[in-house]
Design an enzyme around this catalytic site. Structure first.
Site, PDB file in Angstrom:
ATOM      1  N   GLN A 103       0.850  -1.201   0.000  1.00 49.38           N
ATOM      2  CA  GLN A 103       0.000   0.000   0.000  1.00 49.38           C
ATOM      3  C   GLN A 103       0.882   1.246   0.000  1.00 49.38           C
ATOM      4  OE1 GLN A 103      -3.525  -0.543   2.937  1.00 49.38           O
ATOM      5  NE2 GLN A 103      -1.866  -1.837   3.687  1.00 49.38           N
ATOM      6  N   VAL A 105       3.830   4.075  -0.864  1.00 56.10           N
ATOM      7  CA  VAL A 105       4.179   4.845  -2.071  1.00 56.10           C
ATOM      8  C   VAL A 105       5.683   5.106  -2.114  1.00 56.10           C
ATOM      9  CG1 VAL A 105       1.885   5.873  -2.259  1.00 56.10           C
ATOM     10  CG2 VAL A 105       3.605   7.034  -0.860  1.00 56.10           C
ATOM     11  N   ASP A 106       6.423   4.493  -1.155  1.00 56.78           N
ATOM     12  CA  ASP A 106       7.885   4.665  -1.200  1.00 56.78           C
ATOM     13  C   ASP A 106       8.484   3.580  -2.100  1.00 56.78           C
ATOM     14  OD1 ASP A 106       7.837   3.254   2.093  1.00 56.78           O
ATOM     15  OD2 ASP A 106       8.634   2.235   0.320  1.00 56.78           O
ATOM     16  N   HIS A 121      -1.346   1.744  -4.210  1.00 57.40           N
ATOM     17  CA  HIS A 121      -1.636   3.172  -4.024  1.00 57.40           C
ATOM     18  C   HIS A 121      -0.661   4.071  -4.753  1.00 57.40           C
ATOM     19  CE1 HIS A 121      -3.806   1.895  -0.071  1.00 57.40           C
ATOM     20  NE2 HIS A 121      -4.566   1.737  -1.124  1.00 57.40           N
ATOM     21  N   CYS A 160       3.376  20.488 -16.590  1.00 57.58           N
ATOM     22  CA  CYS A 160       3.647  19.406 -17.538  1.00 57.58           C
ATOM     23  C   CYS A 160       4.403  19.937 -18.753  1.00 57.58           C
ATOM     24  CB  CYS A 160       2.318  18.797 -17.972  1.00 57.58           C
ATOM     25  SG  CYS A 160       2.477  17.535 -19.243  1.00 57.58           S
ATOM     26  N   GLY A 200       2.647  -4.576   9.034  1.00 58.32           N
ATOM     27  CA  GLY A 200       2.688  -3.130   9.206  1.00 58.32           C
ATOM     28  C   GLY A 200       1.551  -2.386   8.560  1.00 58.32           C
ATOM     29  N   SER A 202      -2.574  -1.013   9.271  1.00 57.07           N
ATOM     30  CA  SER A 202      -3.681  -0.877  10.230  1.00 57.07           C
ATOM     31  C   SER A 202      -4.940  -1.559   9.694  1.00 57.07           C
ATOM     32  CB  SER A 202      -3.972   0.598  10.509  1.00 57.07           C
ATOM     33  OG  SER A 202      -4.199   1.273   9.270  1.00 57.07           O
TER      34      SER A 202
END
Ligand code: BV8
Length: 262
Positions: A103, A105-106, A121, A160, A200, A202
């Site tokens: 989940q 985004v790193d 995500h 952009c 890790g 929730s």
């Protein structure tokens, strides 16, 4: 951590052929990356993450939201994968038919050596324009140390290069649909696996939170690693109370030492 439970979890993992590892922000906590539930600080302290991680927040104040994501991206770039990420990469070598679904985004799973993690995500490292989703690039960072961004800076998002529309973070915001291919692949992997390791998270953000439930309903063993109780406790076959960087290396070592009988 209960040694009987961890021994049982190691046996289950060591015997599995198809393993899914499902991770949330907690896997990166020991790399120094704040979790999603951690309180926000500085300029963002008056918000909670769920308010900022929305199209409405970006539309209302692009500089505030872009500044938050740039601060997070700089934090991630200064972070290193922790032993939890590395243990997950070991699982892929021991159980070749394994899938990592995150989940987060790193990019710490990738930097730990995990190939083809499914990002439900999105990613901090895939900005795109708001008009036509044209991929955008960040200004080339100067070599060497990544500059620490002061907290709470408002940063105007870039424009952009193709159509001059605003560039946004390449993440899935609340109220936005998850990438269809990623979600389909994740649901399929969860439905087909023998073991799902949920680490890790929730377990409150949907539809991602369904992934461990899909595995359990399909008859897989679900092993949860989290220092705190979560709504996934009743879904899990085994709950290992501890942190990712403490529990995962020991679990992975025991799993394949146990199977090899040495
Ligand atoms: C959608 C990217 C529809 C952005 C994120 C059903 C029921 C209820 C609500 C909903 C529902 N269906 C949809 C919703 C609404 C909403 C939702 O789920 N709301 C919740 C909060 C109630 N979902 C959506 O809006 C989703 N979209 O449904 O769209 C649609 C369909 C078609 C067309 C249009 C629309 C989109 C959700 C995605 C949101 N984006 N991230 C960003 O990062 O900025 S979610 C965000 O939360 C992060 O990705 C994060 O990963 C994720 C989940 O949080 P966790 O990873 O679990 O992290 P958290 O901080 O919560 O917990 C950390 C855990 O780690 C804790 O348990 C802690 O104990 C533990 N921990 C701490 N340290 C350690 C540790 N564990 C191990 N080791 C440690 N050291």
């Amino acid at each position: 951590m209960d040694s009987v439970l961890s021994h049982r979890a190691a046996q289950i993992l060591g015997d599995a052929h198809r393993v899914v590892v499902f991770t949330g922000a907690g896997i990166s906590a020991e790399s120094g990356v704040p979790t999603f539930r951690d309180d926000l600080t500085g300029l963002w302290a008056r918000f909670d993450a769920e308010q900022l991680a929305t199209p409405e927040a970006f539309h209302a104040d692009p500089d505030l939201v872009w500044g938050w994501y740039e601060w997070r991206r700089a934090r991630v770039r200064r972070a290193e994968p922790n032993p939890g990420h590395l243990a997950i990469t070991t699982i892929a070598t021991q159980a070749p038919d394994s899938t990592v679904i995150t989940q987060n985004v790193d990019d710490l799973h990738e930097r730990a050596g995990t190939q083809a993690a499914i990002h439900l995500h999105g990613s901090l490292f895939a900005p795109r324009c708001v008009a036509a989703a044209h991929p955008a690039t960040f200004p080339n960072p100067p070599d060497g140390e990544v500059a620490e961004l002061p907290e709470g800076r408002r940063i105007p998002p870039p424009r952009c290069a193709s159509c001059a529309a605003l560039v946004r973070p390449g993440v899935v915001w609340f109220g936005e649909a998850l990438p269809e291919a990623a979600l389909t692949a994740a649901v399929q992997a969860a439905a087909d696996c023998d073991v799902l390791l949920t680490v890790g998270t929730s377990g409150v953000v949907h539809p991602a939170a369904e992934i461990p439930r899909i595995a359990a309903r399909a008859g897989a063993a679900v092993i949860q690693v989290n220092p705190e109780p979560t709504p996934l406790d009743p879904v899990a076959t085994i709950n290992l109370r501890g942190t990712a960087a403490q529990v995962l290396p020991a679990l992975v070592t025991a799993a394949w030492e146990t199977t090899d009988g040495n």
